[in-house]
Design a protein around this motif. Structure first.
Motif, PDB file in Angstrom:
ATOM      1  N   PHE A 134       0.890  -1.133  -0.111  1.00  0.00           N
ATOM      2  CA  PHE A 134      -0.069   0.049   0.029  1.00  0.00           C
ATOM      3  C   PHE A 134       0.775   1.253  -0.027  1.00  0.00           C
ATOM      4  N   SER A 135       2.139   0.975  -0.144  1.00  0.00           N
ATOM      5  CA  SER A 135       3.122   2.164  -0.520  1.00  0.00           C
ATOM      6  C   SER A 135       2.683   2.918  -1.730  1.00  0.00           C
ATOM      7  N   ASN A 136       2.530   4.471  -1.500  1.00  0.00           N
ATOM      8  CA  ASN A 136       1.874   5.039  -2.571  1.00  0.00           C
ATOM      9  C   ASN A 136       0.449   4.790  -3.062  1.00  0.00           C
ATOM     10  N   PHE A 137      -0.297   4.434  -2.184  1.00  0.00           N
ATOM     11  CA  PHE A 137      -1.762   4.059  -2.174  1.00  0.00           C
ATOM     12  C   PHE A 137      -2.437   5.453  -2.116  1.00  0.00           C
ATOM     13  N   ARG A 138      -3.570   5.667  -3.008  1.00  0.00           N
ATOM     14  CA  ARG A 138      -3.779   7.208  -2.815  1.00  0.00           C
ATOM     15  C   ARG A 138      -5.353   7.022  -2.808  1.00  0.00           C
ATOM     16  N   ILE A 139      -5.788   7.724  -1.888  1.00  0.00           N
ATOM     17  CA  ILE A 139      -7.211   7.989  -1.196  1.00  0.00           C
ATOM     18  C   ILE A 139      -7.854   9.341  -1.670  1.00  0.00           C
TER      19      ILE A 139
END
Length: 288
Positions: free
Chosen positions: A50-55
Motif C-alpha cells: 500500500f505504499s503510494n496508495f492514493r485515497i
C-alpha cells in the motif's frame, strides 16, 4: 475648503466601494474554485503493497455542482488517479435534496475508482435515506454502516471501517452520548491490532474517542473548514464544535492516530464560505 473635503469623501467612498467589490468577487471565486489538498501519511504499520496508495476524499458536497453534472469535480478526481474514492458524509443536503445531482456524480466517480461511502447528519435526517442507499449500491458504491472490510492490494491488506452518523441513533445529548456509543462500535469492529486501520467517519469532534480506540487514520468532514476562515486564526464556526473549532481543517495527530479533516465542497445552512475554497483531499499512504 469645501471642495477639498468633498474630494476626500469621494476618494474614501471610491476606496471602500473598490474594497467591497474585491471582497465580493473573491468570495464568489472562493466558493467555486476547486482545489486539491495533499496529505502524506507514513507508518511502519502500512503494508508495503500500500505504499503510494492514493485515497481521494470527497466530503460535504451538499448537492453542489462544479460544472454541469459536476464535470469539473470529476475531471479533478480523474486527473489525480486515486486508488479509491471515499465519501465522508453529506453527499446530499436534507434541506433541498436533489438525488439526481448526487447520482450523476456517483455514476461518473465509480468509473474512476472504487467508491466507499459513509453517512453524515444530512443523510440521517433525510426521510428517503433507504431509497437513496439502494440507489448508491445499485450504482456500484460500497456503503459502510458500522462495518469493517479488508482492502486487498497485491496480496496484502489494510482495514477500512465506516461509521454511520450518530444522528441516526442519538436524538438527544450528542455531546455526552456519542463518544460512548462510538467507542463501543469501534471496539467491536477492530479485531486485528496488526492491521493498519482507516476509519471513515463524518464527525471530527470525536477525535479523542478515535485515539482511545487505537485507530491509525481517520478521514472526516462536517466542519466545513469553519465556514469563514480568518487569517492566522482558522475557522470561525463549525457544527457541534461552536466558535473557533478545534478540528476544522487539515491533519491532526495524537499518539499513533492521524485524523484528516476535509473542508468539504458545498454549503448548507450558511450559503457561502469565505477564505475557504472547496477542496478534495488526496491522501497518500507510505511505508516508513
Amino acid at each position: 475648503m469645501k471642495k477639498i473635503l468633498s474630494t476626500r469623501v469621494l476618494v474614501k467612498i471610491c476606496v471602500l466601494t473598490t474594497i467591497l467589490l474585491v471582497l465580493i468577487i473573491y468570495t464568489i471565486w472562493g466558493n467555486s474554485a476547486l482545489m486539491v489538498s495533499m496529505v502524506n501519511i507514513s507508518s511502519d504499520r502500512i503494508a508495503s503493497a500500500f505504499s503510494n496508495f492514493r485515497i481521494a476524499q470527497v466530503s460535504d458536497l451538499h448537492n453542489a455542482e462544479f460544472g454541469e453534472s459536476n464535470t469539473e469535480l470529476i475531471e479533478l478526481l480523474s486527473e489525480h488517479e486515486p486508488d479509491i474514492i471515499v465519501i465522508t458524509g453529506d453527499l446530499i443536503d436534507a434541506g433541498h435534496t436533489d438525488i439526481e445531482i448526487a447520482f450523476d456524480f456517483i455514476k461518473q466517480a465509480v468509473q474512476i475508482a472504487p467508491v466507499y461511502f459513509v453517512t453524515g447528519n444530512h443523510e440521517a435526517n433525510f426521510s428517503h435515506y433507504d431509497q437513496f442507499k439502494t440507489g448508491l449500491e445499485a450504482s456500484g458504491v460500497t456503503v459502510l454502516e458500522d462495518e469493517a472490510i479488508q482492502l486487498v492490494h497485491n496480496n496484502e491488506m489494510i482495514t477500512l471501517i465506516g461509521l454511520s452518523d450518530s444522528d441516526f441513533t442519538i436524538k438527544g445529548d450528542m455531546f455526552n452520548e456519542a463518544p460512548a456509543m462510538v467507542n463501543t462500535k469501534l471496539n467491536s469492529l477492530i479485531d486485528d491490532e496488526n492491521s493498519y486501520t482507516i476509519l471513515l467517519s463524518h464527525r471530527p469532534e470525536l477525535f479523542e474517542t478515535y485515539v482511545c480506540c487505537g485507530v491509525d487514520l481517520v478521514l472526516c468532514g462536517h466542519a466545513h473548514g469553519g465556514q469563514f476562515r480568518l487569517p492566522f486564526i482558522g475557522g470561525l464556526v463549525a457544527p457541534n464544535q461552536g466558535l473557533f473549532p478545534k478540528y476544522d481543517s487539515g491533519l491532526y495527530t495524537d499518539e499513533k492516530t492521524n485524523m484528516v479533516v476535509s473542508r468539504g465542497l458545498g454549503n448548507s445552512i450558511i450559503p457561502f464560505r469565505f477564505n475557504n475554497r472547496p477542496e478534495v483531499v488526496l491522501v497518500e499512504l507510505n511505508t516508513e
